[in-house]
Design an enzyme around this catalytic site. Structure first.
Site, PDB file in Angstrom:
ATOM      1  CD  GLU A 196      41.473  38.632  32.868  1.00 46.66           C
ATOM      2  OE1 GLU A 196      41.666  38.561  31.655  1.00 46.66           O
ATOM      3  OE2 GLU A 196      40.746  39.510  33.388  1.00 46.66           O
ATOM      4  CD  GLU A 233      36.518  37.820  31.471  1.00 50.45           C
ATOM      5  OE1 GLU A 233      37.323  38.343  32.260  1.00 50.45           O
ATOM      6  OE2 GLU A 233      36.439  36.574  31.294  1.00 50.45           O
TER       7      GLU A 233
END
Length: 804
Positions: free
Chosen positions: A599, A619
């Protein structure tokens, strides 16, 4: 040295090495034509065609993107030798037969371009003898080149000159191999097996002998000689299985055939070990034959037992007392091992002593300097330190005297004494072979700096050799280099030139903690005020393994999901601050960029990425969804790509990004990460990891000089509830078919809800902030889910994902 552009390369020989060398050339965007014999039946290029098709199946993958195999041009020696005239470099990589190679050279010589470099990829044949078959006009442009297998992943390349090789030719090839192929070059002398295989295989033979002498099992030895000893995690015998016992035997035979007791005092230790001969006789060649020193049966790993000739239960570990010894500082470690009474400790001292002894005796004949030996063993055999580095760190003269005592007592592999330069003169006075001036060259009796080729100016902070800084980039350590602008326990902000701020994360695995986030925000603020840009570069791998979950736990325990919501929002705001900064923020990615690391990279203005980088939103593995803007990025990029297309349905542009996040797909190269959408066409892929900072700084400066402005904040279209319903229908099929668990289904449904914009109509315009609020809501809801908590605790305690 004038620039020598290599635009096209010919690789001769479509065997295992030749085809994979061609594959790596394609990875780095070099045109390549792969030659082999003309097929006796079927298509004329059938042999090369089969080899190229096989590249797509090999593991580990030789290609960054499998379909790039089609970029390798096919050719054969009968019909296409004219194509050699267009090639700037010819790499011969046929079987290790001197007569075959010499015959091929005679055949290709009339077609080699007058400017082209010619190199033989060989693991140990005499380069000088090979050169004798070449015409006089080619000899100055001919040398040896030794790629290690697999060529894409192994960093070491040895270059070997002949008496007639022009120095500029070797310099030109070294520059190409370093910066274009991304390799670490070591120049070796023209002796059997050169440097790494000479020292490494002799070391493996020594270990096999010491294993038998001390009555140890192969699994115990691998436990002792792997990571604990600062070597490759596969240890000794597992490494032999991976390399192939036939390959190992071939390298051993090169030593046997080309050396003698008169030329090598260690010749007596080069005999083929009985266990190796037995396994070869059985056809158990290692991993490729599914049996070698070890054999996998179901989930069990069995080891070969020489006494019975059968495989027996394995898994035996070393005594932990020696594991603790190996964690001590070098001087104390070696003293403890030398004085140890147990066989495992005596074995370890013998292995280290033998490596020091062998390297010292052979240094003058195989290499120019001690640096070359140490780097060759690091890069070719996965050692954290080369033999001279460890010896020097442990106390040069003390260890030298121990070795000499063992030689006198008949405990060593050879009775050859250590060279005189070990005990007296500059090395003894300096306390070792590596100094600030350079590394020891026994031929000239001087400390010599690294080759000062222009290509090395691109390596600002290359790998360090203990005690040696001269000629290595800027010198010193990146941890203290330049001018520090701000530093705390989590991050250092610094500059080399008062133009670009370098942000170096200091946390374990460069995890993104709240303190790291604050530091990144500070870097942007400082740059917008006084500097031209920011480069996020932390010196070594990984770029970032993600958000710091452990740092979140106290907040969750005290404040529940509400506290985490606040932390996530702060992190998201930092990501947006980076994206909309008025100066370019460049992420210099090397190694893992997972979860929050991914990210951080995708919100930067540009990414400069080492070829061997692995990028993805993972994740799901800990039962969460990306929460720092990763899903927002997927939705925004899908909308931007759809806007450039005549196809008005948004969903097809969203599918790949959704699948990557929901299935935790990781790009297994920078090339594949680009295909997954985590890198853009405008991003830069750098073959050599040590050039990453140089390129990133120059990208940031160029962007700033070009008048960089942050992108406009725009609303963008989302697929809405109808898009989510379509995706969820596919998820139902996967769940009901047993491909994903109920919890996986739940997480993927939440991801679908975010990337499609939640409960809104198809075509609704949204902002990044709106989607980030959906991310936070999904993220926090999962934190309170018992199955997610199981996954998080499992990852924190074992480092492995829990499937539930």
């Amino acid at each position: 040295m004038s620039r020598f552009p290599i635009k096209k390369v010919a690789v001769l020989g479509a065997g295992v090495m030749g085809a994979q060398i061609a594959a790596h050339l394609v990875n780095v965007k070099v045109q390549v034509v792969l030659f082999d014999l003309k097929a006796k039946e079927g298509p004329a290029n059938g042999i090369t065609a089969k080899a190229i098709a096989n590249l797509k199946k090999l593991k580990p993958a030789p290609l960054g993107v499998a379909e790039d195999a089609d970029l390798i041009q096919q050719a054969n020696y009968d019909d296409h030798l004219e194509q050699l005239k267009d090639c700037d470099l010819v790499i011969e990589a046929i079987a290790e037969r001197m007569d075959w190679k010499l015959d091929l050279y005679k055949k290709i010589a009339p077609f080699v371009a007058p400017h082209a470099l010619v190199a033989s990829n060989t693991s140990g044949l005499s380069i000088t003898k090979l050169s004798e078959a070449l015409p006089e006009e080619i000899k100055p442009r001919f040398c040896g080149i030794h790629f290690f297998n697999p060529p894409r992943y192994m960093y070491l390349v040895e270059l070997i000159n002949t008496p007639t090789t022009r120095p500029e030719a070797l310099d030109q090839l070294e520059a190409f191999v370093t910066t274009s192929l991304g390799k670490g070059v070591v120049r070796a002398k023209d002796t059997p097996n050169f440097i790494a295989n000479r020292v490494g295989i002799a070391g493996m033979l020594g270990i096999i002998g010491e294993t038998a002498k001390f009555g140890l099992t192969y699994d115990v030895v691998d436990d002792l000689t792997g990571k604990r000893l600062g070597r490759a995690s596969s240890g000794t015998f597992r490494t032999a299985d991976v390399v192939g016992l036939d390959t190992m035997a071939h390298v051993v035979k090169t030593l046997q055939d080309n050396l003698s007791l008169e030329t090598d005092p260690f010749y007596g230790s080069y005999g083929t070990p009985p266990v190796l001969a037995k396994l070869l006789e059985m056809g158990n060649l290692g991993q490729k034959a599914k049996a070698g020193f070890f054999k996998k049966v179901g989930r069990d790993i069995l080891r070969f037992d020489m006494a019975s000739g059968n495989y027996v239960a394995g898994g035996e570990k070393a005594d932990e007392v020696y594991g603790r010894m190996l964690q001590r500082p070098a001087a104390e470690r070696l003293a403890l091992l030398r004085n140890s009474e147990g066989p495992q400790g005596q074995f370890l001292w013998a292995v280290l002593r033998n490596s020091f002894h062998y390297a010292a005796v052979h240094l003058q004949t195989i290499a120019e300097t001690a640096r070359d030996v140490d780097l060759a063993m690091r890069w070719g055999f996965g050692m954290q330190q080369g033999p001279f580095e460890l010896w020097q760190e442990a106390g040069w003269l003390t260890v030298a005297n121990w070795i000499q005592e063992d030689i006198a007592a008949g405990k060593a592999l050879s009775n050859a004494p250590l060279p005189d330069w070990v005990f007296k003169g500059p090395v003894a006075e300096a306390g070792g072979v590596h100094t600030a001036e350079g590394s020891w060259n026994p031929s000239t009796s001087k400390f010599v700096a690294r080759h000062a080729l222009p290509v090395y100016a691109r390596q600002l902070f290359p790998e360090k050799i203990s005690g040696h800084t001269q000629g290595l980039g800027l010198g010193g350590s990146f941890e203290t280099a330049g001018k520090t602008l701000h530093e705390d326990k989590a991050i250092r902000l610094w500059t080399l030139d008062d133009q670009i701020i370098i942000a170096s994360i200091k946390t374990k695995m460069h995890a993104i903690s709240p303190e790291v986030s604050e530091g990144l925000a500070r870097a942007v603020d400082m740059a917008e005020k006084d500097y031209a840009g920011v480069v996020i570069w932390s010196g070594d791998e990984p770029f970032s393994a993600g958000a710091d979950l452990q740092a979140m736990l106290p907040g969750f325990m005290m404040g529940g999901a509400g506290a985490i919501n606040k932390m996530e929002k702060a992190l998201q705001q930092v990501m947006l601050k980076i994206r909309y900064a008025n100066v370019p923020v460049v992420s210099a990615v090397r190694g893992l960029a997972l979860g929050g690391g991914c990210e951080l990279a995708v919100h930067s203005a540009r990414r400069v990425v080492a070829m061997e980088s692995y990028i993805g939103l993972v994740e799901v593995g800990v039962g969460l969804v990306p929460g720092a803007g990763g899903l927002t990025y997927i939705a925004r990029r899908a909308a931007e790509n759809a806007a450039l297309s005549t196809h008005k349905d948004l969903l097809p542009f969203l599918t790949e990004g959704f699948t990557a996040a929901a299935m935790a797909k990781v790009g297994t190269s920078a090339l594949e990460s680009r295909k997954l959408g985590y890198l853009l066409d405008s991003d830069v892929i750098v073959p050599n990891k040590d050039e990453l900072l140089f390129v990133a700084l120059n990208e940031a400066k160029a962007m700033a000089a070009g008048g960089y402005r942050a992108p406009h904040k725009r609303q963008f279209l989302v697929a809405g509830r109808n898009g989510k319903a379509t995706i969820q229908g596919q998820l139902v099929n996967m769940r009901d078919g047993g491909f994903i668990s109920q919890h996986d289904f739940h997480i993927a449904s939440l991801i679908a809800g975010v990337v499609t914009g939640g409960d809104v109509d198809n075509g609704t315009l949204v902002t990044e902030e709106y989607l980030m609020s959906l991310e936070r809501k999904a993220f926090c809801s999962l934190l309170e889910n018992a199955k997610t908590q199981e996954r998080i605790m499992g990852m924190l305690s074992t480092g492995k994902p829990v499937r539930n």
